[in-house]
Scaffold this motif. Structure first.
Motif, PDB file in Angstrom:
ATOM      1  N   LEU A  26       0.833  -1.193   0.000  1.00  0.00           N
ATOM      2  CA  LEU A  26       0.000   0.000   0.000  1.00  0.00           C
ATOM      3  C   LEU A  26       0.873   1.250   0.000  1.00  0.00           C
ATOM      4  O   LEU A  26       1.789   1.400   0.838  1.00  0.00           O
ATOM      5  N   CYS A  27       0.615   2.141  -0.947  1.00  0.00           N
ATOM      6  CA  CYS A  27       1.345   3.409  -1.045  1.00  0.00           C
ATOM      7  C   CYS A  27       0.483   4.502  -0.405  1.00  0.00           C
ATOM      8  O   CYS A  27      -0.527   4.922  -0.992  1.00  0.00           O
ATOM      9  N   SER A  28       0.878   4.958   0.759  1.00  0.00           N
ATOM     10  CA  SER A  28       0.058   5.938   1.479  1.00  0.00           C
ATOM     11  C   SER A  28       0.382   7.372   1.101  1.00  0.00           C
ATOM     12  O   SER A  28      -0.349   8.292   1.465  1.00  0.00           O
ATOM     13  N   ARG A  29       1.478   7.589   0.389  1.00  0.00           N
ATOM     14  CA  ARG A  29       1.873   8.931  -0.031  1.00  0.00           C
ATOM     15  C   ARG A  29       2.195   8.911  -1.532  1.00  0.00           C
ATOM     16  O   ARG A  29       2.589   7.891  -2.083  1.00  0.00           O
ATOM     17  N   THR A  30       2.068  10.078  -2.150  1.00  0.00           N
ATOM     18  CA  THR A  30       2.321  10.170  -3.587  1.00  0.00           C
ATOM     19  C   THR A  30       3.739   9.750  -3.925  1.00  0.00           C
ATOM     20  O   THR A  30       3.982   9.044  -4.911  1.00  0.00           O
ATOM     21  N   HIS A  31       4.711  10.175  -3.103  1.00  0.00           N
ATOM     22  CA  HIS A  31       6.106   9.867  -3.420  1.00  0.00           C
ATOM     23  C   HIS A  31       6.437   8.393  -3.194  1.00  0.00           C
ATOM     24  O   HIS A  31       7.552   7.949  -3.510  1.00  0.00           O
ATOM     25  N   HIS A  32       5.485   7.610  -2.631  1.00  0.00           N
ATOM     26  CA  HIS A  32       5.697   6.170  -2.481  1.00  0.00           C
ATOM     27  C   HIS A  32       5.415   5.394  -3.770  1.00  0.00           C
ATOM     28  O   HIS A  32       5.747   4.206  -3.858  1.00  0.00           O
ATOM     29  N   LEU A  33       4.790   6.046  -4.753  1.00  0.00           N
ATOM     30  CA  LEU A  33       4.361   5.331  -5.962  1.00  0.00           C
ATOM     31  C   LEU A  33       5.542   4.777  -6.766  1.00  0.00           C
ATOM     32  O   LEU A  33       5.457   3.686  -7.334  1.00  0.00           O
ATOM     33  N   LYS A  34       6.638   5.521  -6.800  1.00  0.00           N
ATOM     34  CA  LYS A  34       7.801   5.034  -7.535  1.00  0.00           C
ATOM     35  C   LYS A  34       8.313   3.743  -6.909  1.00  0.00           C
ATOM     36  O   LYS A  34       8.649   2.768  -7.613  1.00  0.00           O
ATOM     37  N   LYS A  35       8.358   3.708  -5.573  1.00  0.00           N
ATOM     38  CA  LYS A  35       8.755   2.481  -4.874  1.00  0.00           C
ATOM     39  C   LYS A  35       7.751   1.363  -5.159  1.00  0.00           C
ATOM     40  O   LYS A  35       8.117   0.197  -5.325  1.00  0.00           O
ATOM     41  N   GLY A  36       6.461   1.744  -5.259  1.00  0.00           N
ATOM     42  CA  GLY A  36       5.430   0.761  -5.550  1.00  0.00           C
ATOM     43  C   GLY A  36       5.631   0.097  -6.901  1.00  0.00           C
ATOM     44  O   GLY A  36       5.432  -1.123  -7.056  1.00  0.00           O
ATOM     45  N   VAL A  37       6.034   0.873  -7.911  1.00  0.00           N
ATOM     46  CA  VAL A  37       6.308   0.308  -9.237  1.00  0.00           C
ATOM     47  C   VAL A  37       7.463  -0.683  -9.159  1.00  0.00           C
ATOM     48  O   VAL A  37       7.422  -1.779  -9.739  1.00  0.00           O
ATOM     49  N   ASN A  38       8.522  -0.303  -8.431  1.00  0.00           N
ATOM     50  CA  ASN A  38       9.673  -1.202  -8.283  1.00  0.00           C
ATOM     51  C   ASN A  38       9.271  -2.508  -7.601  1.00  0.00           C
ATOM     52  O   ASN A  38       9.734  -3.592  -7.979  1.00  0.00           O
ATOM     53  N   GLU A  39       8.409  -2.412  -6.578  1.00  0.00           N
ATOM     54  CA  GLU A  39       7.946  -3.604  -5.879  1.00  0.00           C
ATOM     55  C   GLU A  39       7.161  -4.519  -6.815  1.00  0.00           C
ATOM     56  O   GLU A  39       7.375  -5.740  -6.847  1.00  0.00           O
ATOM     57  N   ALA A  40       6.235  -3.929  -7.567  1.00  0.00           N
ATOM     58  CA  ALA A  40       5.406  -4.727  -8.479  1.00  0.00           C
ATOM     59  C   ALA A  40       6.255  -5.393  -9.555  1.00  0.00           C
ATOM     60  O   ALA A  40       6.032  -6.553  -9.933  1.00  0.00           O
ATOM     61  N   GLU A  41       7.266  -4.668 -10.057  1.00  0.00           N
ATOM     62  CA  GLU A  41       8.137  -5.241 -11.086  1.00  0.00           C
ATOM     63  C   GLU A  41       9.027  -6.335 -10.512  1.00  0.00           C
ATOM     64  O   GLU A  41       9.363  -7.310 -11.195  1.00  0.00           O
ATOM     65  N   LYS A  42       9.430  -6.204  -9.239  1.00  0.00           N
ATOM     66  CA  LYS A  42      10.202  -7.261  -8.593  1.00  0.00           C
ATOM     67  C   LYS A  42       9.365  -8.536  -8.498  1.00  0.00           C
ATOM     68  O   LYS A  42       9.854  -9.646  -8.742  1.00  0.00           O
ATOM     69  N   VAL A  43       8.083  -8.376  -8.170  1.00  0.00           N
ATOM     70  CA  VAL A  43       7.175  -9.529  -8.123  1.00  0.00           C
ATOM     71  C   VAL A  43       7.072 -10.181  -9.503  1.00  0.00           C
ATOM     72  O   VAL A  43       7.093 -11.410  -9.630  1.00  0.00           O
ATOM     73  N   LEU A  44       6.967  -9.370 -10.552  1.00  0.00           N
ATOM     74  CA  LEU A  44       6.883  -9.906 -11.914  1.00  0.00           C
ATOM     75  C   LEU A  44       8.142 -10.694 -12.283  1.00  0.00           C
ATOM     76  O   LEU A  44       8.069 -11.722 -12.958  1.00  0.00           O
ATOM     77  N   ASN A  45       9.291 -10.196 -11.854  1.00  0.00           N
ATOM     78  CA  ASN A  45      10.540 -10.918 -12.132  1.00  0.00           C
ATOM     79  C   ASN A  45      10.535 -12.298 -11.491  1.00  0.00           C
ATOM     80  O   ASN A  45      11.007 -13.280 -12.077  1.00  0.00           O
ATOM     81  N   ILE A  46       9.984 -12.373 -10.259  1.00  0.00           N
ATOM     82  CA  ILE A  46       9.912 -13.665  -9.574  1.00  0.00           C
ATOM     83  C   ILE A  46       8.905 -14.573 -10.268  1.00  0.00           C
ATOM     84  O   ILE A  46       9.151 -15.771 -10.460  1.00  0.00           O
ATOM     85  N   LEU A  47       7.747 -14.018 -10.670  1.00  0.00           N
ATOM     86  CA  LEU A  47       6.750 -14.817 -11.385  1.00  0.00           C
ATOM     87  C   LEU A  47       7.311 -15.363 -12.694  1.00  0.00           C
ATOM     88  O   LEU A  47       6.938 -16.443 -13.146  1.00  0.00           O
TER      89      LEU A  47
END
Length: 622
Positions: free
Chosen positions: A481-502
């Motif tokens: 969960l990204c609670s702040r706007t500036h957390h969104l960039k980290k959120g993209v990195n997290e989602a892409e890390k999950v895709l790499n594992i998948l």
């Protein structure tokens, strides 16, 4: 028969051939139109054939010839003087009952060739003079009215002119349309009929123009596609439906009953209809079944947007035939619907581009945050609310070609629009951007709360959006969960890390959240995952092999022991075993695999190894 007649004597009873007939025919078609010229040429040919037959009857040799001789020789004489190769393939005559049937070919028909030369290919047979002559000759000889009909014609693109001849009574309804052309009408009556037809057409054109004007005004006043379809039904008093090329309802008027086209029709006929419409681009009438085994008669007009087939507009009728007004109206309505679809598509694409730029600005830190927040709020989205980043990875299973790449872009655009629509249906907004083979969606926490979890939400979105995209393989990574706007960039990195594992996992699942990675998410990556997997196998490989050989469930016991933080009683309860049995298994784990659970380092190593093997799909825990 050729010895009975001199060549000049024969020619005076045959239609003119060559340049004279061609010139006359061209002028008639140009001045009178196809229908009136067709009638004239049929009657002209009939008269020539009838006159020639009557002339034969006055010859001394007539009585010595059989009916079959007369027909065959007549065909030969006609062919030789008209530069025509006539082949009779079937001939049945009964002199007593006057039953008659014949079939054959006219090869090298000059009438057909001249028509193609001057007017191009026709939608119907064009050898009017030949057809009339043959009918007039045979009818006079037989003493019974016989009609020749071309079932194939060079003039409409067939290899040869193929004809069938039968008495009128034997044709039944199949010859009803042709008979009207053999009736000679007084020119005054024809003019009266023409004036009447013109008045009727003027009325139809006026009605069509009025309907078109009302639909156009509706577009100018901001009506959406559904409102246009509803207005169209009001104007024509028929159910109206707009479907995309996959047969899914895009919009339907109020009287359309909820139903879907039968799956067998989609499999066998719908694709053919799509291919035909894309090539021919014309209105058609079809009987289309539904899942209640009922057939609807449909008048269908294709809708093209940006020179691509978008879908079909259909007028639905249960029994009656469609009128000329229906044909003209559906073509105008489909054009206006195409314009409206283009307007809505353009507006959506513009808004999407703006949102993409703003979201990209957030992720790259290129714009002032306050400015982005304000501009997105004007577009109905609060970028400051708690939200998740959903990254969809789209892989095209087909071999890449330029045409497939263009099609893939269209599919990706359609999927973005579908995701927007699905989220809006739950009174929520989102922001989406695309990258090559990715769709990046920022989705509010409020939307995911409609589901058991964010993973359940992602699974639903994939099923709803990509259900009919069989050529696309989809994986979805979800951020924390990204609670702040500036957390969104980290959120993209997290989602892409999950895709790499998948991407390297043997699991069949297509959706995973970063939250499910736990502490592993902090240090696991695409580059070091193979190394971690090797470490896990070295630590737990003997235990997994032992389980497979003896079905011992030692790995499951180890998993639950680690999950309960080394609590023996909780492990026994989860495994539904006694404390003694659980303690025995833990001892066996140490004997077989050499695992050391007595130290924090050993416990941590086992925990990491289990999680890595679960992510890789090498370990399954019931």
């Amino acid at each position: 028969m050729e010895q009975v007649f001199q060549p000049e004597e024969i020619k005076q009873y045959l239609p003119e051939s060559g340049q004279i007939l061609s010139t006359l025919r061209n002028h008639l078609l140009s001045v009178l139109g196809v229908n009136r010229a067709r009638g004239f040429l049929l009657r002209y040919g009939w008269s020539c054939g009838e006159n020639f037959a009557n002339h034969i009857k006055h010859k001394d040799a007539y009585d010595s010839l059989s009916l079959e001789d007369l027909f065959r020789v007549g065909a030969h004489v006609h062919g030789s003087t008209a530069d025509l190769d006539i082949s009779v393939t079937d001939l049945h005559i009964d002199p007593v009952t006057k039953d008659y049937y014949s079939e054959g070919f006219w090869k090298y028909s000059q009438e057909a060739e001249q028509h193609i030369h001057h007017f191009g290919l026709s939608d119907e047979a064009v050898c009017f003079t030949l057809t009339g002559y043959a009918g007039g000759y045979v009818s006079c000889i037989l003493g019974r009215e016989v009609i020749f009909k071309e079932i194939e014609c060079r003039g409409k693109g067939d290899p040869h002119c193929h004809w069938v001849a039968k008495p009128i009574e034997d044709w039944g309804e199949d010859i009803k349309e042709e008979l009207a052309y053999y009736k000679e009408e007084h020119i005054g009556k024809e003019l009266d009929n023409a004036v009447k037809r013109i008045e009727e057409q003027k009325t139809v054109f006026k009605q069509t123009l009025q309907i078109s004007e009302r639909l156009s005004n509706a577009v100018l006043h901001g009506s959406n596609l559904q409102e246009l379809i509803t207005l169209t039904e009001k104007e024509i008093n028929r159910p109206v439906v707009l479907e995309d090329i996959y047969s899914l309802h895009f919009a339907a008027s109020p009287s359309v009953q909820p139903h879907h086209i039968s799956s067998s029709f989609i499999k066998n006929e719908w694709k053919h209809m799509v291919d035909s419409a894309a090539y021919q681009k014309k209105t058609m009438v079809l009987d289309i079944p539904n899942d209640q085994h009922q057939e609807n008669k449909r008048l269908i007009s294709p809708i093209f947007v940006r020179n691509k087939l978008f879908g079909f507009l259909s007028f639905i009728e249960q029994s009656k035939d469609f009128s000329e007004l229906d044909y003209l109206t559906i073509e105008r309505a489909s054009s206006i619907c195409g314009i409206q679809i283009l307007n809505e598509t353009t507006a959506f694409e513009h808004e999407q581009r703006v949102k993409e730029e703003l979201l990209n600005g957030v992720l790259e830190g290129e714009f002032n945050n306050k400015d982005i927040i304000y501009r997105l709020s004007l577009m109905g989205y609060n970028i400051e609310q708690p939200q998740y980043v959903f990254v969809f990875q789209l892989n095209n299973n087909q071999h890449h070609t330029r045409r497939l790449d263009e099609s893939f872009i269209d599919v990706k655009t359609a999927c973005v629009e579908k995701i927007y629509k699905l989220i809006e249906e739950k009174n929520t907004a989102c922001v989406i951007m695309t990258k090559l083979q990715q769709i990046i969606a920022v989705i509010p926490k409020a939307f995911t709360q409609h589901f058991v979890s964010e993973v359940n939400c992602g699974t639903w979105l994939i099923n709803e959006t990509f259900a009919d995209k069989n050529d696309i393989d989809v994986k979805l990574g979800i951020s924390t969960l990204c609670s702040r706007t500036h957390h969104l960039k980290k959120g993209v990195n997290e989602a892409e890390k999950v895709l790499n594992i998948l991407a390297v996992s043997k699991n069949q699942g297509s959706v995973k959240s970063y939250h499910e990675l736990g502490a592993l998410g902090k240090f696991i990556g695409f580059d070091n995952f193979p190394e971690l997997e090797q470490f896990a196998w070295e630590l737990l490989g003997d235990i997994i092999s032992y389980d497979k050989k003896y079905n011992a469930d030692l790995a499951a016991t180890l998993y639950h022991y680690v999950q309960s933080n080394g609590h023996l009683k909780n492990t026994a309860q989860t495994m539904q075993m006694s404390l003694g049995a659980t303690r025995y298994r833990l001892n066996r784990l140490q004997d077989i695999g050499g695992v050391d659970l007595s130290t924090s380092d050993g416990f941590f190593d086992v925990h990491v190894a289990i999680q890595v093997l679960l992510l890789a799909g090498d370990l399954q825990i019931k």
